[in-house]
Design a protein around this motif. Structure first.
Motif, PDB file in Angstrom:
ATOM      1  N   VAL A 117       0.858  -1.185   0.067  1.00 60.88           N
ATOM      2  CA  VAL A 117       0.155   0.091   0.215  1.00 60.88           C
ATOM      3  C   VAL A 117       1.072   1.227   0.057  1.00 60.88           C
ATOM      4  O   VAL A 117       1.855   1.380   0.955  1.00 60.88           O
ATOM      5  CB  VAL A 117      -0.882  -0.081   1.254  1.00 60.88           C
ATOM      6  N   VAL A 118       0.461   2.175  -0.974  1.00 63.35           N
ATOM      7  CA  VAL A 118       1.204   3.484  -0.767  1.00 63.35           C
ATOM      8  C   VAL A 118       0.151   4.258  -0.138  1.00 63.35           C
ATOM      9  O   VAL A 118      -0.951   4.717  -0.776  1.00 63.35           O
ATOM     10  CB  VAL A 118       1.459   3.940  -2.323  1.00 63.35           C
ATOM     11  N   PRO A 119       0.093   4.673   0.994  1.00 60.22           N
ATOM     12  CA  PRO A 119      -0.858   5.394   1.793  1.00 60.22           C
ATOM     13  C   PRO A 119      -1.028   6.893   1.271  1.00 60.22           C
ATOM     14  O   PRO A 119      -0.190   7.575   1.059  1.00 60.22           O
ATOM     15  CB  PRO A 119      -0.435   5.258   3.320  1.00 60.22           C
ATOM     16  N   VAL A 120      -2.383   7.003   1.312  1.00 60.76           N
ATOM     17  CA  VAL A 120      -2.678   8.629   1.204  1.00 60.76           C
ATOM     18  C   VAL A 120      -2.646   9.465   2.447  1.00 60.76           C
ATOM     19  O   VAL A 120      -1.947  10.426   2.561  1.00 60.76           O
ATOM     20  CB  VAL A 120      -4.332   8.781   0.692  1.00 60.76           C
ATOM     21  N   ASP A 121      -3.164   9.043   3.546  1.00 67.50           N
ATOM     22  CA  ASP A 121      -3.218   9.554   4.838  1.00 67.50           C
ATOM     23  C   ASP A 121      -2.418   8.600   5.665  1.00 67.50           C
ATOM     24  O   ASP A 121      -2.518   7.348   5.717  1.00 67.50           O
ATOM     25  CB  ASP A 121      -4.408   9.547   5.447  1.00 67.50           C
ATOM     26  N   PRO A 122      -1.502   9.089   6.595  1.00 65.69           N
ATOM     27  CA  PRO A 122      -0.535   8.416   7.398  1.00 65.69           C
ATOM     28  C   PRO A 122      -1.294   7.651   8.540  1.00 65.69           C
ATOM     29  O   PRO A 122      -0.513   6.679   9.210  1.00 65.69           O
ATOM     30  CB  PRO A 122       0.364   9.454   8.015  1.00 65.69           C
ATOM     31  N   ALA A 123      -2.425   7.982   8.814  1.00 69.70           N
ATOM     32  CA  ALA A 123      -3.322   7.503   9.888  1.00 69.70           C
ATOM     33  C   ALA A 123      -4.477   6.574   9.649  1.00 69.70           C
ATOM     34  O   ALA A 123      -4.891   5.712  10.294  1.00 69.70           O
ATOM     35  CB  ALA A 123      -3.757   8.689  11.037  1.00 69.70           C
ATOM     36  N   ALA A 124      -4.984   6.796   8.508  1.00 65.97           N
ATOM     37  CA  ALA A 124      -6.348   6.225   8.155  1.00 65.97           C
ATOM     38  C   ALA A 124      -6.364   4.918   8.102  1.00 65.97           C
ATOM     39  O   ALA A 124      -7.265   4.187   8.446  1.00 65.97           O
ATOM     40  CB  ALA A 124      -6.944   7.070   7.022  1.00 65.97           C
ATOM     41  N   LEU A 125      -5.202   4.092   7.680  1.00 66.81           N
ATOM     42  CA  LEU A 125      -5.157   2.769   7.330  1.00 66.81           C
ATOM     43  C   LEU A 125      -4.765   1.717   8.614  1.00 66.81           C
ATOM     44  O   LEU A 125      -4.903   0.673   8.319  1.00 66.81           O
ATOM     45  CB  LEU A 125      -4.368   2.611   6.192  1.00 66.81           C
ATOM     46  N   VAL A 126      -4.584   2.688   9.582  1.00 61.81           N
ATOM     47  CA  VAL A 126      -3.791   1.718  10.664  1.00 61.81           C
ATOM     48  C   VAL A 126      -4.689   0.836  11.307  1.00 61.81           C
ATOM     49  O   VAL A 126      -4.450  -0.312  11.560  1.00 61.81           O
ATOM     50  CB  VAL A 126      -3.470   2.588  11.755  1.00 61.81           C
ATOM     51  N   PRO A 127      -5.898   0.987  11.431  1.00 65.40           N
ATOM     52  CA  PRO A 127      -6.972   0.003  11.892  1.00 65.40           C
ATOM     53  C   PRO A 127      -7.051  -1.160  11.098  1.00 65.40           C
ATOM     54  O   PRO A 127      -7.156  -2.354  11.342  1.00 65.40           O
ATOM     55  CB  PRO A 127      -8.414   0.577  11.819  1.00 65.40           C
ATOM     56  N   VAL A 128      -7.228  -0.982   9.482  1.00 64.57           N
ATOM     57  CA  VAL A 128      -7.392  -2.162   8.926  1.00 64.57           C
ATOM     58  C   VAL A 128      -5.832  -2.966   8.547  1.00 64.57           C
ATOM     59  O   VAL A 128      -5.920  -4.051   8.384  1.00 64.57           O
ATOM     60  CB  VAL A 128      -7.893  -1.619   7.605  1.00 64.57           C
ATOM     61  N   PHE A 129      -4.702  -2.121   8.775  1.00 63.03           N
ATOM     62  CA  PHE A 129      -3.606  -2.780   8.845  1.00 63.03           C
ATOM     63  C   PHE A 129      -3.407  -3.996  10.134  1.00 63.03           C
ATOM     64  O   PHE A 129      -2.786  -4.892  10.027  1.00 63.03           O
ATOM     65  CB  PHE A 129      -2.468  -2.015   8.725  1.00 63.03           C
ATOM     66  N   GLN A 130      -3.942  -3.167  11.259  1.00 64.12           N
ATOM     67  CA  GLN A 130      -3.975  -4.156  12.373  1.00 64.12           C
ATOM     68  C   GLN A 130      -4.804  -5.413  12.243  1.00 64.12           C
ATOM     69  O   GLN A 130      -4.420  -6.413  12.637  1.00 64.12           O
ATOM     70  CB  GLN A 130      -4.645  -3.381  13.600  1.00 64.12           C
ATOM     71  N   GLN A 131      -6.199  -5.332  11.446  1.00 65.98           N
ATOM     72  CA  GLN A 131      -6.761  -6.567  11.184  1.00 65.98           C
ATOM     73  C   GLN A 131      -6.103  -7.515  10.371  1.00 65.98           C
ATOM     74  O   GLN A 131      -6.084  -8.613  10.690  1.00 65.98           O
ATOM     75  CB  GLN A 131      -8.237  -6.016  10.667  1.00 65.98           C
ATOM     76  N   ALA A 132      -5.312  -6.773   9.429  1.00 68.24           N
ATOM     77  CA  ALA A 132      -4.534  -7.842   8.727  1.00 68.24           C
ATOM     78  C   ALA A 132      -3.629  -8.494   9.282  1.00 68.24           C
ATOM     79  O   ALA A 132      -3.476  -9.599   9.212  1.00 68.24           O
ATOM     80  CB  ALA A 132      -3.718  -6.934   7.294  1.00 68.24           C
ATOM     81  N   SER A 133      -2.773  -7.819  10.166  1.00 70.45           N
ATOM     82  CA  SER A 133      -1.687  -8.308  11.012  1.00 70.45           C
ATOM     83  C   SER A 133      -2.148  -9.437  11.936  1.00 70.45           C
ATOM     84  O   SER A 133      -1.808 -10.629  12.182  1.00 70.45           O
ATOM     85  CB  SER A 133      -1.194  -7.571  11.750  1.00 70.45           C
ATOM     86  N   ASP A 134      -3.494  -9.339  12.551  1.00 71.34           N
ATOM     87  CA  ASP A 134      -4.132 -10.308  13.429  1.00 71.34           C
ATOM     88  C   ASP A 134      -4.479 -11.420  12.631  1.00 71.34           C
ATOM     89  O   ASP A 134      -4.697 -12.477  13.022  1.00 71.34           O
ATOM     90  CB  ASP A 134      -5.476  -9.496  13.937  1.00 71.34           C
ATOM     91  N   GLY A 135      -4.783 -11.338  11.290  1.00 66.57           N
ATOM     92  CA  GLY A 135      -5.380 -12.391  10.530  1.00 66.57           C
ATOM     93  C   GLY A 135      -3.947 -13.255   9.966  1.00 66.57           C
ATOM     94  O   GLY A 135      -4.156 -14.134   9.001  1.00 66.57           O
ATOM     95  N   GLY A 136      -2.691 -12.852  10.026  1.00 68.92           N
ATOM     96  CA  GLY A 136      -1.580 -13.219   9.394  1.00 68.92           C
ATOM     97  C   GLY A 136      -1.270 -12.964   8.143  1.00 68.92           C
ATOM     98  O   GLY A 136      -0.507 -13.529   7.323  1.00 68.92           O
ATOM     99  N   LEU A 137      -1.928 -11.690   7.556  1.00 65.14           N
ATOM    100  CA  LEU A 137      -1.590 -11.395   6.209  1.00 65.14           C
ATOM    101  C   LEU A 137      -0.741 -10.390   6.260  1.00 65.14           C
ATOM    102  O   LEU A 137      -0.876  -9.190   6.812  1.00 65.14           O
ATOM    103  CB  LEU A 137      -3.044 -10.782   5.734  1.00 65.14           C
ATOM    104  N   PRO A 138       0.435 -10.350   5.651  1.00 61.79           N
ATOM    105  CA  PRO A 138       1.478  -9.312   5.589  1.00 61.79           C
ATOM    106  C   PRO A 138       1.266  -8.206   4.623  1.00 61.79           C
ATOM    107  O   PRO A 138       0.602  -8.458   3.676  1.00 61.79           O
ATOM    108  CB  PRO A 138       2.770 -10.097   5.053  1.00 61.79           C
ATOM    109  N   VAL A 139       1.459  -7.044   5.506  1.00 56.07           N
ATOM    110  CA  VAL A 139       1.244  -5.769   4.478  1.00 56.07           C
ATOM    111  C   VAL A 139       2.421  -5.122   4.589  1.00 56.07           C
ATOM    112  O   VAL A 139       3.188  -5.007   5.613  1.00 56.07           O
ATOM    113  CB  VAL A 139       0.077  -5.071   5.381  1.00 56.07           C
TER     114      VAL A 139
END
Length: 348
Positions: A117-139
């Motif tokens: 991901v090339v983020p637009v906003d430095p904070a907006a994607l943090v929650p969805v990245f956390q969900q990916a990490s919890d599910g074992g999906l590397p971002v």
């Protein structure tokens, strides 16, 4: 540590999601994402080794489709994906944090092997990245970094220190003006790390040179030559004797070149610089219209991002440092041919 304190001004138009709404969106999405991510291998962000010939699918979400730099980034990522047997699906956030959030969230539900991901906003994607990490999906994030509270949820970041880019640009202007003159700064998008960190670095250098007067000008709100033209016209009307125009980005810098030309300003009488190093800007440098740009080597960055993610997914190899630095090249009339050769070879 390769970090700096980010004191970023915020704009409602540039950042429609405030902190509470970002976290709220993440919480609402959690249940659905957990079901989708359960199909992904591993857990807690750990990679599963699979071997170099294993097929992979990678979702890539890029800041913008139209900017030349991101076109180069995607081309580099696609080149490496083809070499590694990776299927690449690319979507574009189009500078809209909410659109990008929705796109990345949708990408995770497809259970790919990894996401860039090339983020637009430095904070907006943090929650969805956390969900990916919890599910074992590397971002992996690339080009634009995220806020520090999101770092534990990503493999790493492939990018450039924008603060240092700003310093390098400002030093070029100081040297070109012999330490004396007036510089007008025209920015891109308020709150975007690309704009803000470059500006902070540049201002640090200008502050070290008392012979330089800085006119800290407007934010265009977008990266386009039309926006740069309008902003530069306003700045030059209010300050007709400026010696240099500093732009965050080449697209708006090319508008500044046109504004100066329309006022009859000889190109040798004003210093104009940008950042990105796309083909139109490089040609403007060769033509003596743009004095300098810094290419952030989009093709090489796309390749490095893909290689970094593939190494993690297939071999469990995490970067030695969270921040993986990418190459850059300063382009002037003197260095133009050498940089063109690097770009042609795919090394920039």
């Amino acid at each position: 540590m390769r970090t700096r304190s980010l004191l970023l001004p915020r704009s409602s138009s540039a950042h429609p999601l405030d902190s509470r709404s970002r976290r709220g969106v993440g919480a609402v999405a959690a249940a659905g994402l957990a079901l989708s991510l359960a199909a992904c291998s591993g857990g807690g962000g750990e990679a599963s080794a699979g071997g170099g010939d294993d097929p992979m699918t990678v979702e890539v979400n890029v800041y913008s489709r139209s900017l030349p730099y991101f076109q180069d980034f995607v081309a580099g990522a696609q080149e490496r994906a083809e070499a590694e047997g990776v299927t690449l699906n690319v979507t574009y956030g189009e500078t809209d944090p909410q659109l990008q959030y929705d796109q990345v969230q949708n990408a995770l539900t497809k259970s790919p092997d990894g996401v860039i991901v090339v983020p637009v906003d430095p904070a907006a994607l943090v929650p969805v990245f956390q969900q990916a990490s919890d599910g074992g999906l590397p971002v992996l994030t690339a080009v634009n970094d995220i806020e520090e509270d999101g770092w534990p949820y990503v493999v790493g970041h492939v990018g450039k220190e924008y603060f240092e880019v700003g310093r390098e640009k400002a030093q070029y202007i100081v040297d070109a003006l012999g330490g004396q003159g007036t510089v007008a700064m025209i920015h891109g998008i308020r709150g975007l790390l690309f704009s803000e960190l470059q500006g902070q670095g540049a201002m640090e250098v200008f502050a070290e040179n008392p012979g330089i007067t800085v006119i800290d000008g407007p934010y265009t709100g977008e990266f386009s030559s039309d926006a740069g033209l309008a902003a530069a016209e306003n700045v030059l009307t209010a300050n007709p004797d400026v010696d240099a125009l500093y732009f965050d980005n080449d697209d708006i810098a090319l508008g500044g070149v046109l504004a100066a030309q329309q006022r009859g300003i000889a190109m040798e009488d004003i210093v104009i610089i940008g950042t990105d190093g796309g083909e139109p800007a490089r040609q403007a440098v060769a033509n003596g219209e743009l004095d300098m740009t810094i290419t952030l080597c989009g093709v090489a960055t796309g390749k490095l991002a893909m290689d970094t993610l593939v190494a993690f997914v297939r071999d469990g190899q995490k970067p030695d440092e969270r921040f993986v630095d990418v190459p850059s090249q300063l382009i002037t009339t003197e260095s133009y041919e050498d940089v063109e050769a690097l770009i042609a070879a795919g090394d920039c």
